[in-house]
Design a protein around this motif. Structure first.
Motif, mmCIF file in Angstrom:
data_model
loop_
_atom_site.group_PDB
_atom_site.id
_atom_site.type_symbol
_atom_site.label_atom_id
_atom_site.label_comp_id
_atom_site.label_asym_id
_atom_site.label_seq_id
_atom_site.Cartn_x
_atom_site.Cartn_y
_atom_site.Cartn_z
ATOM 1 N N ASN A 321 48.398 57.809 36.196
ATOM 2 C CA ASN A 321 47.541 58.963 35.937
ATOM 3 C C ASN A 321 46.073 58.593 35.782
ATOM 4 O OD1 ASN A 321 50.384 59.348 34.553
ATOM 5 N ND2 ASN A 321 49.671 61.384 35.139
ATOM 6 N N ALA A 322 45.780 57.299 35.641
ATOM 7 C CA ALA A 322 44.400 56.827 35.552
ATOM 8 C C ALA A 322 44.381 55.343 35.880
ATOM 9 C CB ALA A 322 43.804 57.071 34.163
ATOM 10 N N VAL A 323 43.226 54.882 36.360
ATOM 11 C CA VAL A 323 43.044 53.464 36.684
ATOM 12 C C VAL A 323 41.765 52.966 36.030
ATOM 13 C CG1 VAL A 323 42.532 51.820 38.548
ATOM 14 C CG2 VAL A 323 44.321 53.543 38.856
ATOM 15 N N VAL A 324 41.856 51.815 35.393
ATOM 16 C CA VAL A 324 40.686 51.098 34.884
ATOM 17 C C VAL A 324 40.476 49.915 35.804
ATOM 18 C CG1 VAL A 324 39.666 49.863 32.935
ATOM 19 C CG2 VAL A 324 41.257 51.762 32.513
ATOM 20 N N CYS A 325 39.269 49.796 36.411
ATOM 21 C CA CYS A 325 39.064 48.720 37.368
ATOM 22 C C CYS A 325 37.602 48.308 37.418
ATOM 23 C CB CYS A 325 39.567 49.117 38.759
ATOM 24 S SG CYS A 325 38.518 50.307 39.622
ATOM 25 N N HIS A 326 37.330 47.333 38.286
ATOM 26 C CA HIS A 326 36.014 46.715 38.435
ATOM 27 C C HIS A 326 35.142 47.443 39.451
ATOM 28 C CE1 HIS A 326 38.666 45.453 41.560
ATOM 29 N NE2 HIS A 326 37.739 44.783 42.207
ATOM 30 N N ALA A 327 35.584 48.559 39.957
ATOM 31 C CA ALA A 327 34.875 49.331 40.982
ATOM 32 C C ALA A 327 34.825 48.602 42.308
ATOM 33 C CB ALA A 327 33.467 49.730 40.534
ATOM 34 N N GLY A 328 35.825 47.778 42.589
ATOM 35 C CA GLY A 328 35.954 47.231 43.928
ATOM 36 C C GLY A 328 36.230 48.361 44.909
ATOM 37 N N HIS A 329 35.599 48.315 46.075
ATOM 38 C CA HIS A 329 35.680 49.442 47.009
ATOM 39 C C HIS A 329 37.112 49.749 47.414
ATOM 40 C CE1 HIS A 329 34.991 51.702 50.793
ATOM 41 N NE2 HIS A 329 33.907 52.114 50.173
ATOM 42 N N ASN A 330 37.895 48.717 47.686
ATOM 43 C CA ASN A 330 39.269 48.937 48.125
ATOM 44 C C ASN A 330 40.098 49.598 47.022
ATOM 45 O OD1 ASN A 330 40.849 48.480 50.536
ATOM 46 N ND2 ASN A 330 42.109 47.090 49.336
ATOM 47 N N THR A 331 40.001 49.079 45.802
ATOM 48 C CA THR A 331 40.767 49.646 44.696
ATOM 49 C C THR A 331 40.343 51.072 44.409
ATOM 50 O OG1 THR A 331 41.134 47.472 43.690
ATOM 51 C CG2 THR A 331 41.345 49.382 42.254
ATOM 52 N N VAL A 332 39.034 51.329 44.421
ATOM 53 C CA VAL A 332 38.541 52.681 44.162
ATOM 54 C C VAL A 332 39.055 53.656 45.218
ATOM 55 C CG1 VAL A 332 36.455 54.114 44.251
ATOM 56 C CG2 VAL A 332 36.514 52.069 42.810
ATOM 57 N N CYS A 333 38.951 53.282 46.483
ATOM 58 C CA CYS A 333 39.370 54.206 47.541
ATOM 59 C C CYS A 333 40.874 54.417 47.547
ATOM 60 C CB CYS A 333 38.874 53.707 48.898
ATOM 61 S SG CYS A 333 37.084 53.907 49.113
ATOM 62 N N GLU A 334 41.646 53.381 47.292
ATOM 63 C CA GLU A 334 43.097 53.558 47.227
ATOM 64 C C GLU A 334 43.482 54.450 46.049
ATOM 65 O OE1 GLU A 334 44.872 49.694 47.174
ATOM 66 O OE2 GLU A 334 44.479 49.314 49.301
ATOM 67 N N THR A 335 42.761 54.306 44.934
ATOM 68 C CA THR A 335 43.031 55.147 43.769
ATOM 69 C C THR A 335 42.704 56.602 44.058
ATOM 70 O OG1 THR A 335 42.565 53.303 42.261
ATOM 71 C CG2 THR A 335 42.457 55.517 41.336
ATOM 72 N N LEU A 336 41.525 56.854 44.623
ATOM 73 C CA LEU A 336 41.116 58.226 44.903
ATOM 74 C C LEU A 336 41.951 58.842 46.029
ATOM 75 C CD1 LEU A 336 37.254 57.899 44.517
ATOM 76 C CD2 LEU A 336 38.895 58.930 42.918
ATOM 77 N N TRP A 337 42.444 58.014 46.941
ATOM 78 C CA TRP A 337 43.371 58.520 47.965
ATOM 79 C C TRP A 337 44.542 59.235 47.298
ATOM 80 C CZ3 TRP A 337 44.082 58.974 53.221
ATOM 81 C CH2 TRP A 337 45.386 59.134 53.674
ATOM 82 N N HIS A 338 44.977 58.716 46.162
ATOM 83 C CA HIS A 338 46.102 59.295 45.436
ATOM 84 C C HIS A 338 45.653 60.356 44.426
ATOM 85 C CE1 HIS A 338 47.981 55.580 46.991
ATOM 86 N NE2 HIS A 338 49.071 56.306 47.003
ATOM 87 N N GLY A 339 44.351 60.702 44.424
ATOM 88 C CA GLY A 339 43.862 61.752 43.533
ATOM 89 C C GLY A 339 43.870 61.356 42.073
ATOM 90 N N VAL A 340 43.706 60.066 41.793
ATOM 91 C CA VAL A 340 43.773 59.547 40.428
ATOM 92 C C VAL A 340 42.360 59.228 39.940
ATOM 93 C CG1 VAL A 340 44.639 57.653 38.990
ATOM 94 C CG2 VAL A 340 46.081 58.618 40.795
ATOM 95 N N PRO A 341 41.958 59.695 38.751
ATOM 96 C CA PRO A 341 40.622 59.399 38.228
ATOM 97 C C PRO A 341 40.519 57.977 37.689
ATOM 98 C CG PRO A 341 41.849 60.718 36.650
ATOM 99 C CD PRO A 341 42.720 60.612 37.878
ATOM 100 N N LEU A 342 39.275 57.533 37.485
ATOM 101 C CA LEU A 342 39.030 56.132 37.158
ATOM 102 C C LEU A 342 38.117 55.949 35.945
ATOM 103 C CD1 LEU A 342 38.303 56.090 40.725
ATOM 104 C CD2 LEU A 342 39.295 53.907 40.081
#
Length: 446
Positions: A321-342
């Motif tokens: 339901n949420a992701v905490v990350c380093h704002a790497g482009h791949n991780t951010v885009c994969e997360t948002l692809w699934h409609g999950v906030p960060l």
């Protein structure tokens, strides 16, 4: 911009992907390669088989290229190097040596595989420079949008320094008479994002096609205790990617404290590939929820926190339901692809730019990687989990990603470039002696 779907039938072509030894840069090519293969084309990679074949799986053709690996030997970047110093280190100590080391292998791959189009990673400039020198059309695979945003416009000295560095590299491995910036193909730049996240480009906009993330199934690299996840509770993923955990002990420790303070409210999976939490927090080492290097868990007793060395990220993102990350482009885009906030905590390189894109899109909250404490991290997590506006914004970006076409749109653009190459009769390099390469295709098909 509306991206095209598959074109009419195109004769079989050959496509060579030139990629660095960085997981986040290889992953977006997997879906594009699978789509091209499904359309009857031949695909190969030039890179380090030790990295590439782990991601492509068996059966892929991989031409061996030499080069350093970020985080090892001379490319061992100190954790406290940030800002312009980090950019300078990245190019001088890793990307330029990588280009020079890869150039002979890229030339051999082109000579033997004889591609119609080379797809060069944006930061693997050997691909563009060697293709230009050998007269082969090339496209750029842009796994970050930071360089499109004019991020260096306010730093003219650094921008000029980087331009000079590109010219020096061209003089050593490319065509000295060439003029194209090897980071931006003059014919086609595939950006694995959309304007809804990245904004309008400040440079190379006439060549950029925003195709959105290229999402494809990946070979299983880790087991995961799916039964541990409680469907009645939200879940959070904490990850710093594969190249940042050297700097992450303090941050992951603060994350652990923040989620422990919320025990019973949600579950948290923390990715810790280098075991920094175990060293920084003694009680973690003996926690049954800590997985070993093979990610083969015991039955975990801790129902709130699971610390893993590796996770099947794409599959797990469907469950969090949420992701905490380093704002790497791949991780951010994969997360948002699934409609999950960060919750994003950028460390260096393009990450501050990507973090700003997340915040501007309304899809997450930014915290300071080097200074944030558990209390502030917990408050940010509470917000993205409990306030509907963050998920709504993430879902808007997700909708733009899916509309853009992803791997399907990217493959169509590449087909068009390959067809243009055939029409203009671009001369291919003559096949030389047998190239020294590694192939994971046991049949040796080309």
């Amino acid at each position: 911009m509306s991206e095209p779907s598959r074109t009419s039938e195109v004769p079989p072509r050959r496509f060579l992907f030139v990629v660095p030894p960085l997981v986040g840069h290889v992953n977006p090519t997997l879906g594009v390669a699978a789509e091209l293969t499904a359309r009857g084309h031949q695909v190969a990679w030039a890179g380090m088989p030790e990295v590439v074949q782990r991601l492509t799986g068996q059966g892929a053709t991989v031409y061996r290229c030499a080069g350093p690996v970020l985080g090892e030997g001379g490319a061992d970047r100190p954790p406290d190097v940030r800002g312009p110093a980090a950019l300078k280190f990245l190019w001088e100590r890793f990307l330029v040596p990588l280009a020079e080391a890869m150039a002979p292998g890229v030339a051999r791959a082109i000579g033997e595989f004889r591609p119609d189009v080379v797809i060069a990673d944006q930061q693997t400039v050997a691909g563009g420079l060697v293709a230009e020198r050998l007269g082969v059309r090339w496209a750029t695979s842009a796994t970050t949008s930071a360089e499109f945003t004019g991020v260096l416009d306010g730093m003219p000295k650094i921008d000029a320094w980087l331009d000079g560095l590109m010219a020096e590299v061209r003089g050593r491995i490319g065509d000295p008479k060439g003029t194209a910036d090897p980071r931006f193909s003059p014919d086609l730049v595939l950006a694995f994002t959309t304007e809804e996240l990245a904004g309008r480009p400040a440079r190379a906009g006439d060549r950029i096609h925003y195709v959105g993330p290229s999402i494809a199934e990946r070979p299983a690299t880790a087991d995961f205790p799916w039964a541990w996840l409680d469907p009645a509770r939200p879940a959070v993923l904490v990850t710093l990617g594969t190249a940042n955990t050297d700097a992450g002990a303090r941050f992951l420790t603060e994350c652990l404290e923040a989620v422990r303070a919320r025990a019973g409210r949600f579950q948290t999976v923390i990715v810790d590939p280098d075991g920094v939490l175990a060293r920084a927090t003694p009680d973690v080492r003996n926690t049954p929820a800590t997985l070993d290097v093979r990610n083969t868990p015991a039955a975990p007793d801790d129902k709130d926190v699971l610390v893993c060395r590796y996770v099947p990220q794409l599959t797990l993102l469907k469950r969090v339901n949420a992701v905490v990350c380093h704002a790497g482009h791949n991780t951010v885009c994969e997360t948002l692809w699934h409609g999950v906030p960060l919750v994003v905590a950028p460390i260096r390189d393009d990450q501050p730019v990507v973090a700003a894109q997340v915040v501007d899109a309304g899809a997450g909250i930014r915290v300071r990687f080097g200074r944030v404490r558990a209390a502030a991290l917990g408050e940010a997590l509470d917000a993205v989990l409990d306030e509907p506006r963050y998920r709504a914004a993430a879902e808007r970006v997700s909708a733009s990603f899916r509309t853009a076409g992803g791997a399907t749109a990217a493959a169509t653009h590449l087909e068009r470039l390959a067809t243009a190459s055939a029409v203009t009769h671009v001369e291919r390099p003559a096949t030389g002696t047998a190239a020294t390469h590694t192939t994971t295709n046991p049949g040796g098909e080309r």
